[in-house]
Design an enzyme around this catalytic site. Sequence first.
Site, mmCIF file in Angstrom:
data_model
loop_
_atom_site.group_PDB
_atom_site.id
_atom_site.type_symbol
_atom_site.label_atom_id
_atom_site.label_comp_id
_atom_site.label_asym_id
_atom_site.label_seq_id
_atom_site.Cartn_x
_atom_site.Cartn_y
_atom_site.Cartn_z
ATOM 1 N N CYS A 22 0.965 -1.146 -0.083
ATOM 2 C CA CYS A 22 0.116 0.040 -0.079
ATOM 3 C C CYS A 22 0.956 1.111 0.127
ATOM 4 C CB CYS A 22 -1.105 0.005 1.226
ATOM 5 S SG CYS A 22 -0.215 0.296 2.877
ATOM 6 N N ALA A 23 0.374 2.276 0.621
ATOM 7 C CA ALA A 23 1.282 3.391 0.501
ATOM 8 C C ALA A 23 2.411 3.611 1.365
ATOM 9 C CB ALA A 23 0.418 4.923 0.715
#
Length: 188
Positions: free
Chosen positions: A64-65
């Site tokens: 994810c980020a």
Amino acid sequence: MTTPLTVEQLQPRLGLLTLIDVRSPGEYAAGHIPGALNVPLDQLDRALPALREAAGQGEIAVVCAAGPRADNACRVLADAGIPTLTLAGGTNAWASAGRPLDQVAGARRVWALDRQVRLVAGSLVLAGVLVDLALPGARWVSAAVGGGLAFSALTNTCAMGSMLSKLPYNRPRPGTPSLDETLATLTR
């Protein structure tokens, strides 16, 4: 148990594993690790059969980020009997290490979902305090947001993030593979 990889450990394995990006389609379109497939966290349950099949063909890594959404996804996958790896620091660590990000043509930069949540939550808290000056009792809006943030931290979930991911700028861009296309790719 999820095994975290460094950027240096992940890069040579990119062609050998299935990389799943669990961010919103808007975040994915704006910049993702080359070869990553987008399965938004809120669609993970729908993707379980295809991910189980992909796991039978090789390793799966989740990104994810920054890490929290990938960690949540890895827990869901582990509960379904699917072992996973993850990238420590997520796509942010990849980009900070000077590695390239692919973009969907025409995609514009979208704030990471956690940044959107901080903006909305902070704005609601500030508004509740300011409105309370004119309408006593409005501060309870701030208290409710604070309670929601505390619950979010304790459970490592985020209802506000889930709601914000449905907004138009977080939805798929033209040219972004749909979830059905991604699932078909996983089962090939």
